[in-house]
Scaffold this active site. Structure first.
Site, PDB file in Angstrom:
ATOM      1  N   GLU A 133       0.886  -1.180   0.000  1.00 42.33           N
ATOM      2  CA  GLU A 133       0.000   0.000   0.000  1.00 42.33           C
ATOM      3  C   GLU A 133       0.913   1.215   0.000  1.00 42.33           C
ATOM      4  O   GLU A 133       1.450   1.610   1.031  1.00 42.33           O
ATOM      5  CB  GLU A 133      -0.896  -0.016   1.252  1.00 42.33           C
ATOM      6  CG  GLU A 133      -1.841  -1.202   1.331  1.00 42.33           C
ATOM      7  CD  GLU A 133      -3.028  -1.075   0.367  1.00 42.33           C
ATOM      8  OE1 GLU A 133      -3.313   0.051  -0.101  1.00 42.33           O
ATOM      9  OE2 GLU A 133      -3.655  -2.103   0.073  1.00 42.33           O
ATOM     10  N   CYS A 155      -2.475   9.445   2.710  1.00 41.93           N
ATOM     11  CA  CYS A 155      -2.007   8.900   1.425  1.00 41.93           C
ATOM     12  C   CYS A 155      -2.980   9.202   0.281  1.00 41.93           C
ATOM     13  O   CYS A 155      -2.564   9.350  -0.861  1.00 41.93           O
ATOM     14  CB  CYS A 155      -1.797   7.405   1.531  1.00 41.93           C
ATOM     15  SG  CYS A 155      -3.257   6.536   2.114  1.00 41.93           S
TER      16      CYS A 155
HETATM   17  P1  NAD Z   1       8.111   4.829   4.925  1.00 39.96           P
HETATM   18  O1  NAD Z   1       8.160   4.034   3.676  1.00 39.96           O
HETATM   19  O2  NAD Z   1       9.248   5.719   5.244  1.00 39.96           O
HETATM   20  O3  NAD Z   1       7.943   3.854   6.202  1.00 39.96           O
HETATM   21  C1  NAD Z   1       6.955   2.879   6.301  1.00 39.96           C
HETATM   22  C2  NAD Z   1       7.442   1.733   7.168  1.00 39.96           C
HETATM   23  O4  NAD Z   1       8.583   1.138   6.572  1.00 39.96           O
HETATM   24  C3  NAD Z   1       7.844   2.126   8.583  1.00 39.96           C
HETATM   25  O5  NAD Z   1       7.346   1.170   9.486  1.00 39.96           O
HETATM   26  C4  NAD Z   1       9.357   2.102   8.546  1.00 39.96           C
HETATM   27  O6  NAD Z   1       9.958   1.741   9.772  1.00 39.96           O
HETATM   28  C5  NAD Z   1       9.652   1.053   7.489  1.00 39.96           C
HETATM   29  N1  NAD Z   1      10.912   1.321   6.777  1.00 39.96           N
HETATM   30  C6  NAD Z   1      11.444   2.531   6.489  1.00 39.96           C
HETATM   31  N2  NAD Z   1      12.608   2.378   5.790  1.00 39.96           N
HETATM   32  C7  NAD Z   1      12.794   1.040   5.634  1.00 39.96           C
HETATM   33  C8  NAD Z   1      13.804   0.242   5.002  1.00 39.96           C
HETATM   34  N3  NAD Z   1      14.865   0.794   4.408  1.00 39.96           N
HETATM   35  N4  NAD Z   1      13.666  -1.089   5.036  1.00 39.96           N
HETATM   36  C9  NAD Z   1      12.596  -1.658   5.645  1.00 39.96           C
HETATM   37  N5  NAD Z   1      11.620  -0.962   6.268  1.00 39.96           N
HETATM   38  C10 NAD Z   1      11.710   0.365   6.273  1.00 39.96           C
HETATM   39  O7  NAD Z   1       6.731   5.624   4.859  1.00 39.96           O
HETATM   40  P2  NAD Z   1       6.109   6.627   5.904  1.00 39.96           P
HETATM   41  O8  NAD Z   1       6.905   7.883   5.940  1.00 39.96           O
HETATM   42  O9  NAD Z   1       5.849   5.943   7.199  1.00 39.96           O
HETATM   43  O10 NAD Z   1       4.687   6.925   5.234  1.00 39.96           O
HETATM   44  C11 NAD Z   1       4.521   7.845   4.216  1.00 39.96           C
HETATM   45  C12 NAD Z   1       4.307   7.182   2.879  1.00 39.96           C
HETATM   46  O11 NAD Z   1       3.400   6.110   3.002  1.00 39.96           O
HETATM   47  C13 NAD Z   1       3.693   8.098   1.853  1.00 39.96           C
HETATM   48  O12 NAD Z   1       4.283   7.862   0.604  1.00 39.96           O
HETATM   49  C14 NAD Z   1       2.237   7.706   1.834  1.00 39.96           C
HETATM   50  O13 NAD Z   1       1.556   8.014   0.632  1.00 39.96           O
HETATM   51  C15 NAD Z   1       2.340   6.243   2.052  1.00 39.96           C
HETATM   52  N6  NAD Z   1       1.112   5.727   2.643  1.00 39.96           N
HETATM   53  C16 NAD Z   1       0.344   4.902   1.906  1.00 39.96           C
HETATM   54  C17 NAD Z   1      -0.850   4.444   2.421  1.00 39.96           C
HETATM   55  C18 NAD Z   1      -1.740   3.529   1.654  1.00 39.96           C
HETATM   56  O14 NAD Z   1      -2.681   3.011   2.233  1.00 39.96           O
HETATM   57  N7  NAD Z   1      -1.514   3.290   0.377  1.00 39.96           N
HETATM   58  C19 NAD Z   1      -1.226   4.838   3.706  1.00 39.96           C
HETATM   59  C20 NAD Z   1      -0.404   5.679   4.421  1.00 39.96           C
HETATM   60  C21 NAD Z   1       0.769   6.120   3.891  1.00 39.96           C
END
Ligand code: NAD
Length: 455
Positions: A209, A243
């Site tokens: 997602e 999002c």
């Molecule tokens: P992110 O990708 O930075 O982090 C998400 C998760 O991934 C966190 O739990 C984090 O600890 C983990 N993570 C971060 N870097 C990682 C790595 N290198 N390896 C493994 N895991 C890692 O995203 P965010 O800042 O938490 O959220 C914002 C983004 O999420 C935006 O792009 C938003 O559009 C998207 N989002 C999508 C939805 C959806 O339902 N489609 C919902 C909410 C947010």
């Protein structure tokens, strides 16, 4: 316990077959709902610490959705878990055919920070409902929420069945090294690619997602006041950290100025534009505050632009005279800054949207079926709404998810159950008849008969 030990203990628990019992699953879902209800005040407090968001908005955007989803599952999982008979084709006569829904096994859910309860617990409870065990890693960027979730879940559920693991990249990386039966990830497209690669090593199926730039098209024949009201609500809810918030607006040029004024009127009506008020949320951290602040350029400022770094506050901001080549159009904004692009040529506008990859959402504001249908047909995106924004995610009958760069797979309602279920196909053959057609010699007569029967 280290991560590997937690994973192995989950595998062992899954193999006891306890989760196959629908009664067991329903009991766990009810326990989760009761747990959240009992601790609602703590939940609101933790969200307030992380995001400064009001209890009202947290109930509306997180807890109410979780409760409704639990109610839906409790009502339906018995039916959804039953084997389903399907017709058998003539070539296999006489036989019965059926599909058996079965849990996948040990699942991993990685959540994002912007709606930390909803984005972690909705997939987690869908997985539990489908009969899996869940290891959940909430985002480290909402630490108060993550800590509370770990305390509540880990103290109230069997630790080898539903476990919260706290941490950042390091913990995620350790988790991703395990051979899960399913990974459900919510977050950025960049990290989604890392998750996909890690999952490929074990051929683990994924649901991703992800994010992207979701446009809102506003046509000249729209209901202008209602459009402005709904756009402002959707964009500035949770300070734009959603999002599926409209990332930017594409408005037909003749009504550009009127739309801008109507949106400004709505902002002033609902928000305290100089400080964080009851109805407005903080930016999650300094990194995102600085990133968002850098988008505000005075040349384009139509309204807002007031910032307070100490409180990580950015007032609802609208940027005008924007083109696709401006910096603010080069990445997902994910904050309370709304660029407005005026267009005269719809073909050119849709072309530029499509060039940017398939968005998670798209919105169209118009009274004309032709405008609406054309747009829905021309642009590929995850899901969306007509004459409103964001609201599609709250209807559990609509599968929620992205497409292309905005994600893989979907959840919410039955789609969530499907996401965490394997549908095993079985054909049970009767013993009283075996057609000689199957066996040699393959004579001319048999060929004719076969063609007659099978076409
Ligand atoms: P992110 O990708 O930075 O982090 C998400 C998760 O991934 C966190 O739990 C984090 O600890 C983990 N993570 C971060 N870097 C990682 C790595 N290198 N390896 C493994 N895991 C890692 O995203 P965010 O800042 O938490 O959220 C914002 C983004 O999420 C935006 O792009 C938003 O559009 C998207 N989002 C999508 C939805 C959806 O339902 N489609 C919902 C909410 C947010």
């Amino acid at each position: 316990m280290d991560i590997k030990e937690i994973f192995v203990s989950h595998r062992r628990f899954f193999n006891t077959e306890k989760t196959r019992s629908v009664a067991f699953r329903i009991k766990q879902l009810n326990a989760l709902k009761e747990l959240l209800k009992r601790h609602e005040d703590k939940i609101y407090e933790a969200i307030y610490q992380d995001l400064g968001r009001s209890a009202y908005n947290t109930y509306l955007s997180e807890l109410s959705l979780i409760y409704q989803e639990i109610n839906l599952y409790v009502r339906n999982i018995r039916r959804w878990s039953k084997r389903k008979r399907v017709w058998t084709n003539l070539a296999n006569f006489p036989a019965k055919s059926y599909i058996i829904p079965e849990p996948l096994g040990v699942t991993l859910v990685i959540g994002a920070w912007n709606y930390p309860y909803q984005l972690s617990l909705l997939p987690a409870l869908s997985s539990l409902a489908a009969g899996n065990t869940v290891i959940l890693k909430p985002s480290e960027l909402s630490p108060a929420t993550s800590a509370l979730m770990a305390t509540l879940i880990n103290q109230n559920f069997p630790k080898d069945y539903f476990t919260v693991v706290e941490g950042g990249v390091e913990k995620s990386t350790e988790l991703l090294a395990q051979p899960f039966d399913k990974i459900f990830f919510t977050g950025s497209t960049a990290v989604g690619k890392i998750v996909y690669q890690a999952a490929a090593k074990h051929l683990t199926p994924v649901t991703l997602e992800l994010g992207g730039k979701s446009p809102a098209f506003v046509f000249a024949d729209c209901d202008l006041d209602m459009t402005a009201k709904r756009l402002v609500w959707a964009k500035f809810f949770n300070a734009g950290q959603t999002c599926v918030a409209p990332d930017y607006i594409l408005v037909e040029r003749p009504i550009e100025k009127r739309l801008l004024s109507a949106m400004k009127k709505e902002i002033i009506k609902y928000y305290d534009i100089e400080k964080v008020g009851e109805n407005y949320t903080r930016i999650i951290n300094d990194h995102h505050f600085d990133r968002l602040h850098s988008f505000i350029e005075n040349d384009h400022l139509f309204c807002g632009g007031i910032v307070d770094k100490e409180n990580r506050f950015i007032s609802p901001t609208i940027l005008q005279d924007i083109s696709f080549d401006d910096r603010v159009m080069k990445e997902e904004i994910f904050g309370p800054i709304l660029p407005v692009i005026a267009f005269s040529d719809l073909y050119e506008a849709t072309y530029r949207v499509r060039e940017g990859g398939k968005p998670l959402a798209c919105y169209v504001y118009s009274k004309s079926d032709e405008n609406i249908d054309n747009l829905l047909k021309t642009i590929s995106f995850g899901g969306g709404a007509v004459n409103d924004s964001m609201v599609h995610l709250s209807n559990s009958r609509l599968p929620f998810g992205g497409v292309g760069h905005s994600g893989i797979g979907s959840y919410h309602g039955k789609a969530g159950f499907n996401t965490f279920t394997h549908y095993k196909s079985i054909l049970r053959k009767a013993l009283w008849f075996e057609p000689s057609l199957k066996y040699p010699p393959y004579t001319g007569l048999k060929t004719k008969l076969l063609r007659f029967l099978l076409g």
